[in-house]
Write a protein that holds these residues in place. Sequence first.
Motif, PDB file in Angstrom:
ATOM      1  N   LEU A 133       0.819  -1.208   0.000  1.00 30.90           N
ATOM      2  CA  LEU A 133       0.000   0.000   0.000  1.00 30.90           C
ATOM      3  C   LEU A 133       0.855   1.260   0.000  1.00 30.90           C
ATOM      4  O   LEU A 133       0.505   2.252  -0.650  1.00 30.90           O
ATOM      5  N   ALA A 134       1.977   1.243   0.699  1.00 31.79           N
ATOM      6  CA  ALA A 134       2.847   2.419   0.745  1.00 31.79           C
ATOM      7  C   ALA A 134       3.394   2.749  -0.640  1.00 31.79           C
ATOM      8  O   ALA A 134       3.433   3.918  -1.053  1.00 31.79           O
ATOM      9  N   LEU A 135       3.804   1.729  -1.391  1.00 28.53           N
ATOM     10  CA  LEU A 135       4.341   1.952  -2.739  1.00 28.53           C
ATOM     11  C   LEU A 135       3.250   2.468  -3.683  1.00 28.53           C
ATOM     12  O   LEU A 135       3.477   3.392  -4.469  1.00 28.53           O
ATOM     13  N   CYS A 136       2.079   1.875  -3.603  1.00 28.98           N
ATOM     14  CA  CYS A 136       0.975   2.303  -4.472  1.00 28.98           C
ATOM     15  C   CYS A 136       0.465   3.692  -4.087  1.00 28.98           C
ATOM     16  O   CYS A 136       0.094   4.483  -4.953  1.00 28.98           O
ATOM     17  N   ASP A 137       0.462   3.999  -2.783  1.00 30.81           N
ATOM     18  CA  ASP A 137       0.098   5.345  -2.328  1.00 30.81           C
ATOM     19  C   ASP A 137       1.021   6.389  -2.936  1.00 30.81           C
ATOM     20  O   ASP A 137       0.589   7.453  -3.396  1.00 30.81           O
ATOM     21  N   SER A 138       2.312   6.092  -2.942  1.00 28.07           N
ATOM     22  CA  SER A 138       3.298   7.047  -3.454  1.00 28.07           C
ATOM     23  C   SER A 138       3.089   7.329  -4.940  1.00 28.07           C
ATOM     24  O   SER A 138       3.168   8.483  -5.383  1.00 28.07           O
ATOM     25  N   ALA A 139       2.816   6.288  -5.714  1.00 18.99           N
ATOM     26  CA  ALA A 139       2.583   6.479  -7.149  1.00 18.99           C
ATOM     27  C   ALA A 139       1.300   7.272  -7.397  1.00 18.99           C
ATOM     28  O   ALA A 139       1.253   8.140  -8.275  1.00 18.99           O
ATOM     29  N   LEU A 140       0.258   6.990  -6.613  1.00 16.93           N
ATOM     30  CA  LEU A 140      -1.001   7.729  -6.760  1.00 16.93           C
ATOM     31  C   LEU A 140      -0.800   9.196  -6.411  1.00 16.93           C
ATOM     32  O   LEU A 140      -1.341  10.090  -7.078  1.00 16.93           O
ATOM     33  N   LYS A 165     -15.251   1.335  -2.570  1.00 19.04           N
ATOM     34  CA  LYS A 165     -14.872   1.790  -1.233  1.00 19.04           C
ATOM     35  C   LYS A 165     -13.366   1.733  -0.987  1.00 19.04           C
ATOM     36  O   LYS A 165     -12.794   2.640  -0.377  1.00 19.04           O
ATOM     37  N   PHE A 166     -12.721   0.656  -1.443  1.00 23.35           N
ATOM     38  CA  PHE A 166     -11.281   0.541  -1.189  1.00 23.35           C
ATOM     39  C   PHE A 166     -10.518   1.680  -1.864  1.00 23.35           C
ATOM     40  O   PHE A 166      -9.681   2.343  -1.239  1.00 23.35           O
ATOM     41  N   ALA A 167     -10.790   1.914  -3.143  1.00 21.89           N
ATOM     42  CA  ALA A 167     -10.089   2.981  -3.869  1.00 21.89           C
ATOM     43  C   ALA A 167     -10.360   4.339  -3.234  1.00 21.89           C
ATOM     44  O   ALA A 167      -9.458   5.171  -3.108  1.00 21.89           O
ATOM     45  N   PHE A 168     -11.610   4.566  -2.836  1.00 23.91           N
ATOM     46  CA  PHE A 168     -11.956   5.835  -2.203  1.00 23.91           C
ATOM     47  C   PHE A 168     -11.190   6.034  -0.897  1.00 23.91           C
ATOM     48  O   PHE A 168     -10.709   7.132  -0.605  1.00 23.91           O
ATOM     49  N   LYS A 169     -11.038   4.963  -0.132  1.00 26.85           N
ATOM     50  CA  LYS A 169     -10.300   5.078   1.127  1.00 26.85           C
ATOM     51  C   LYS A 169      -8.841   5.423   0.871  1.00 26.85           C
ATOM     52  O   LYS A 169      -8.263   6.252   1.577  1.00 26.85           O
ATOM     53  N   ARG A 170      -8.237   4.822  -0.149  1.00 27.80           N
ATOM     54  CA  ARG A 170      -6.835   5.144  -0.456  1.00 27.80           C
ATOM     55  C   ARG A 170      -6.722   6.597  -0.936  1.00 27.80           C
ATOM     56  O   ARG A 170      -5.753   7.289  -0.622  1.00 27.80           O
ATOM     57  N   VAL A 171      -7.698   7.062  -1.693  1.00 28.46           N
ATOM     58  CA  VAL A 171      -7.710   8.464  -2.122  1.00 28.46           C
ATOM     59  C   VAL A 171      -7.764   9.383  -0.905  1.00 28.46           C
ATOM     60  O   VAL A 171      -7.042  10.379  -0.825  1.00 28.46           O
ATOM     61  N   GLN A 172      -8.604   9.050   0.059  1.00 25.33           N
ATOM     62  CA  GLN A 172      -8.693   9.851   1.277  1.00 25.33           C
ATOM     63  C   GLN A 172      -7.383   9.871   2.035  1.00 25.33           C
ATOM     64  O   GLN A 172      -6.972  10.900   2.577  1.00 25.33           O
ATOM     65  N   ILE A 173      -6.715   8.725   2.079  1.00 23.99           N
ATOM     66  CA  ILE A 173      -5.451   8.634   2.811  1.00 23.99           C
ATOM     67  C   ILE A 173      -4.346   9.421   2.113  1.00 23.99           C
ATOM     68  O   ILE A 173      -3.594  10.164   2.733  1.00 23.99           O
ATOM     69  N   VAL A 174      -4.264   9.274   0.788  1.00 22.53           N
ATOM     70  CA  VAL A 174      -3.196   9.939   0.033  1.00 22.53           C
ATOM     71  C   VAL A 174      -3.408  11.442  -0.034  1.00 22.53           C
ATOM     72  O   VAL A 174      -2.464  12.224   0.098  1.00 22.53           O
ATOM     73  N   PHE A 175      -4.659  11.851  -0.240  1.00 21.15           N
ATOM     74  CA  PHE A 175      -4.969  13.276  -0.373  1.00 21.15           C
ATOM     75  C   PHE A 175      -5.794  13.716   0.835  1.00 21.15           C
ATOM     76  O   PHE A 175      -6.903  14.216   0.710  1.00 21.15           O
TER      77      PHE A 175
END
Length: 333
Positions: A219-226, A243-253
């Motif tokens: 997740l850390a590597l994919c967060d960085s690329a996003l 929901k999963f993609a939305f949660k990662r968007v919230q975390i990254v941004f």
Amino acid sequence: MMLDELDSFKCQLPEGKESKAKGRKRKLKTSSSETVHIKKARKYSETANKSCDELIDTFWRLSSELKDLRFPKDITVYDSYDHARVPAEMYFRRFISQFMSVNRSKKVLFVGMNPGPWGMVQTGVPFGDVGYVRDWMKLEGTVSQPPKVHPKRPVKGFGIGRGEVSGKRLWGLMKTACCSADDFFSRAFVYNYCPLAFFRGSRGTNVTPDRIPNRKKLLALCDSALKKLGETLKPSHIVGVGKFAFKRVQIVFGNATSATKTKSISSHFRRQKETKVVANESCRFRPVTGLILHPSPASPKANRGWDKQAVEQLKEIGCWDALSPTLYTTEGE
């Protein structure tokens, strides 16, 4: 063969308005306002090409770094940025440049989860139903075999002979909204958070990234690329597909403004450890974020008119008008 395909594809990409004038015998007179417009178009084109190269380097670096991760022995892993790199690069080069070359106040970045066995695994394109990638986007390229192939999850590229329901639904809606792929990608871009597909056991059951053991590094590597993609494209809205993609968007941004009510979503993820915000501390822009229903046929709700539900959600987020100002509107709206 693959390098020849990419070189040929690059030659087909638009070179900007100034290159189209080469070879003309008659010199055209332009007003000062037209000159300014041409200079701006040239600047956008040059910036888009440079940014596209940087983003592709980011994606290929992500692919390389993901190879160092270790997953459970009963999980077969496909990297779509590896075996489907040719069509993936075609997609990135053509449509990132298209997105960045057109100046609009509202633009949307859609973020999906990871490749499906009949979509991105075969074409290298997010939600990559073969028919839409080949016939609507006009993309097609050589797809090789993953290092380890699961017998229940063959890779035949554009000759797979079957469609991908999620892709048909998502791209079908976008085609209805914008008609042409070039028009859509001047308004929006679609990206999958993780390029890896995971298949478990003898049946090749699809496993999503949120169910992978010891996924913190993944997740850390994919967060960085996003994060790199978002900061480069600078969309006004970032929409998680599911929901999963939305949660990662919230975390990254994490400094963004959410246009989607997240009470039920937050409770869904409360049990997970990945909710700590680490990627957003130096985020350079503030997009509006939102969630739309994932178009998967595994979702009973998505099977009850996914497109209409997605449109209503995009209206709630405030970005449907960026895609189609008139479609699916009713009198008085």
